[in-house]
Design an enzyme around this catalytic site. Structure first.
Site, PDB file in Angstrom:
ATOM      1  N   ASP A 149       0.849  -1.190   0.000  1.00  9.86           N
ATOM      2  CA  ASP A 149       0.000   0.000   0.000  1.00  9.86           C
ATOM      3  C   ASP A 149       0.894   1.253   0.000  1.00  9.86           C
ATOM      4  O   ASP A 149       1.812   1.368   0.818  1.00  9.86           O
ATOM      5  CB  ASP A 149      -0.855  -0.057   1.279  1.00  9.86           C
ATOM      6  N   ASP A 200       2.762   4.994  -5.453  1.00  9.06           N
ATOM      7  CA  ASP A 200       2.043   6.241  -5.197  1.00  9.06           C
ATOM      8  C   ASP A 200       2.972   7.420  -5.453  1.00  9.06           C
ATOM      9  O   ASP A 200       3.690   7.877  -4.567  1.00  9.06           O
ATOM     10  CB  ASP A 200       1.519   6.267  -3.758  1.00  9.06           C
ATOM     11  N   GLY A 215      -7.463   8.642   7.506  1.00  7.50           N
ATOM     12  CA  GLY A 215      -7.616   8.987   8.914  1.00  7.50           C
ATOM     13  C   GLY A 215      -9.066   9.022   9.367  1.00  7.50           C
ATOM     14  O   GLY A 215      -9.977   8.601   8.644  1.00  7.50           O
ATOM     15  N   HIS A 217      -9.235   5.134  -1.877  1.00  5.80           N
ATOM     16  CA  HIS A 217      -8.469   5.168  -0.614  1.00  5.80           C
ATOM     17  C   HIS A 217      -9.233   6.011   0.400  1.00  5.80           C
ATOM     18  O   HIS A 217     -10.159   6.736   0.055  1.00  5.80           O
ATOM     19  CB  HIS A 217      -7.096   5.808  -0.851  1.00  5.80           C
ATOM     20  N   GLY A 218      -8.788   5.948   1.646  1.00 11.89           N
ATOM     21  CA  GLY A 218      -9.368   6.817   2.669  1.00 11.89           C
ATOM     22  C   GLY A 218     -10.866   6.636   2.802  1.00 11.89           C
ATOM     23  O   GLY A 218     -11.596   7.606   2.981  1.00 11.89           O
ATOM     24  N   ASN A 223     -10.287   0.766   0.275  1.00 17.24           N
ATOM     25  CA  ASN A 223      -9.233   0.630   1.299  1.00 17.24           C
ATOM     26  C   ASN A 223      -9.736   1.028   2.680  1.00 17.24           C
ATOM     27  O   ASN A 223     -10.262   2.137   2.837  1.00 17.24           O
ATOM     28  CB  ASN A 223      -8.060   1.548   0.966  1.00 17.24           C
ATOM     29  N   ASP A 268      -8.373   1.103   6.698  1.00 18.77           N
ATOM     30  CA  ASP A 268      -7.385   0.935   7.760  1.00 18.77           C
ATOM     31  C   ASP A 268      -7.931   1.498   9.075  1.00 18.77           C
ATOM     32  O   ASP A 268      -8.000   0.827  10.103  1.00 18.77           O
ATOM     33  CB  ASP A 268      -6.082   1.644   7.369  1.00 18.77           C
ATOM     34  N   SER A 269      -8.392   2.752   9.024  1.00 22.32           N
ATOM     35  CA  SER A 269      -8.810   3.445  10.251  1.00 22.32           C
ATOM     36  C   SER A 269      -9.902   2.698  11.018  1.00 22.32           C
ATOM     37  O   SER A 269      -9.878   2.659  12.252  1.00 22.32           O
ATOM     38  CB  SER A 269      -9.292   4.857   9.917  1.00 22.32           C
TER      39      SER A 269
HETATM   40  P1  13P Z   1      -8.665   5.007   5.944  1.00 22.33           P
HETATM   41  O1  13P Z   1      -7.766   5.884   6.753  1.00 22.33           O
HETATM   42  O2  13P Z   1      -9.923   5.707   5.547  1.00 22.33           O
HETATM   43  O3  13P Z   1      -8.963   3.697   6.585  1.00 22.33           O
HETATM   44  O4  13P Z   1      -7.915   4.695   4.561  1.00 22.33           O
HETATM   45  C1  13P Z   1      -7.002   3.648   4.459  1.00 22.33           C
HETATM   46  C2  13P Z   1      -6.251   3.653   3.181  1.00 22.33           C
HETATM   47  O5  13P Z   1      -6.552   4.337   2.227  1.00 22.33           O
HETATM   48  C3  13P Z   1      -5.085   2.777   3.107  1.00 22.33           C
HETATM   49  O6  13P Z   1      -4.413   2.898   1.900  1.00 22.33           O
HETATM   50  O1  G3H Z   2      -3.092   4.774   3.663  1.00 22.63           O
HETATM   51  C1  G3H Z   2      -2.345   4.625   4.610  1.00 22.63           C
HETATM   52  C2  G3H Z   2      -2.592   3.618   5.644  1.00 22.63           C
HETATM   53  O2  G3H Z   2      -3.573   4.060   6.543  1.00 22.63           O
HETATM   54  C3  G3H Z   2      -1.326   3.145   6.286  1.00 22.63           C
HETATM   55  O3  G3H Z   2      -0.873   3.942   7.317  1.00 22.63           O
HETATM   56  O4  G3H Z   2       1.650   4.050   7.138  1.00 22.63           O
HETATM   57  O5  G3H Z   2       0.494   4.334   9.333  1.00 22.63           O
HETATM   58  O6  G3H Z   2       0.583   2.102   8.245  1.00 22.63           O
HETATM   59  P1  G3H Z   2       0.564   3.604   8.043  1.00 22.63           P
HETATM   60 ZN    ZN Z   3      -4.484   4.939   1.170  1.00 23.15          ZN
END
Ligand code: 13P
Ligand code: G3H
Ligand code: ZN
Length: 314
Positions: free
Chosen positions: A87, A109, A185, A216-217, A259, A261-262
């Site tokens: 990623d 990226d 985030g 993403h995000g 995607n 993560d948060s």
């Molecule tokens: P979030 O912060 O919205 O979860 O996005 C995660 C992301 O885009 C990882 O590449």
């Molecule tokens: O898009 C980014 C992800 O949320 C990854 O974040 O570099 O803190 O693992 P990180």
């Molecule tokens: Zn991302």
């Protein structure tokens, strides 16, 4: 290591199916055994394809031997349709290293660079990756990366639809991440009625029919998790994500990878804060780590059903 020896697949067939059947393959970020297990359990429980996403900083945190040891230990079968994805790769070298480790997909990226430089570095990554049958994602436009302060859109710029055909043709990428108003985030929107730029998405889709697009995000930032975190000592007031209805709408418009993560970070923290607060005598970390794994797995499964639409799509 060849990714096929790890039971992994690249993203090509996944995305073709996702576009044809109008769902998104979830890309969940992981960075330790608990986050990996949560994602694996949810994907297996719901019979969903999944992309196991590792950022450069997560790779550094785990160490490449430990990471690949965990992937080996996951006993993944090709029928499960799981990809291991880098990623936000920041350089050609970083992508090469991931491919040599056994990743089946990489993101380069270079979206902050001028268009021609983005094309140049992306094209080099594609040339190397395709020799190994590894798929490549790149990005046009810049997402804002709001982490703790509400500073919307300072360096962000939406994807310019006029650029997309030229970029895809010149680079040979397999999927394109676009900026239509999401951001990384937990603080993504000022107001509840703020909409993504579906006009830009529609324009991109019309210029690139049936081409895989990536969001993403895109975390939803479930408010029940924010409430738990704040109740047990956290300070995350004002955190807001992307509505389920908007994400569902995007999956009908060629967004075939979302995607997240948060949301898992929030689940980890909410379950941990609650478990520690409710059982102050406990000093066995496996208790709160189990609670965190269960909570994250539930979040993944809920999102697979309600947002991605990828349940039972194997
Ligand atoms: P979030 O912060 O919205 O979860 O996005 C995660 C992301 O885009 C990882 O590449
Ligand atoms: O898009 C980014 C992800 O949320 C990854 O974040 O570099 O803190 O693992 P990180
Ligand atoms: Zn991302």
């Amino acid at each position: 290591m060849k990714y096929t020896d790890l039971g992994l697949v690249n993203t090509r067939e996944m995305f073709a199916d996702a576009i044809a059947r109008k769902y998104a393959v979830p890309a969940f970020n992981f960075y330790n055994m608990e986050t990996l297990n949560a994602v694996l359990n949810a994907a297996r429980m719901t019979h969903s394809p999944v992309i196991l996403a590792v950022s450069e900083s997560a790779l550094k945190y785990m160490g490449s031997d430990m990471l690949m040891g965990m992937i080996m230990g996951a006993n993944i079968s090709p029928d499960e349709k799981m990809a291991l994805h880098l990623d936000h790769g920041t350089s050609f070298e970083s992508c090469v290293r991931a491919i040599e480790l056994g990743f089946s997909s990489v993101m380069i990226d270079a979206s902050k660079l001028p268009f021609d430089e983005n094309v140049e570095i992306t094209r080099r990554v594609v040339e190397f990756a395709h020799q190994h049958n590894v798929s490549v994602e790149a990005e046009l436009g810049i997402l804002s990366g709001i982490e703790d302060e509400i500073t919307f859109g300072d360096k962000a710029s939406y994807t310019n639809p006029d650029d997309v055909e030229k970029f895809v043709r010149a680079t040979g990428i397999d999927s394109l991440a676009i900026a239509i108003g999401t951001s990384h985030g937990a603080y993504k929107r000022r107001r509840d009625d703020e909409e993504l730029r579906f006009d830009i998405l529609a324009d991109v889709t019309s210029r690139l029919p049936d081409f895989p697009l990536v969001l993403h995000g895109a975390s939803n930032i479930p408010q029940k998790l924010i409430t738990i975190i704040n109740k047990f000592g956290g300070k995350l007031s004002g955190a807001r994500g992307i509505d389920v209805s908007q994400l569902r709408r995007a999956t009908n418009m060629n967004i075939c990878k979302i995607n997240v993560d948060s949301d898992l970070r929030l689940g980890f923290i909410a379950a941990t804060r609650r478990a520690l607060a409710e059982n102050p005598q406990n000093f066995n970390p496996r208790e709160f780590l189990s609670a965190a794994t269960t909570t994250m797995s539930q979040i993944c499964a809920d999102e697979i059903r309600d947002i991605m639409g990828s349940e039972n799509k194997l």
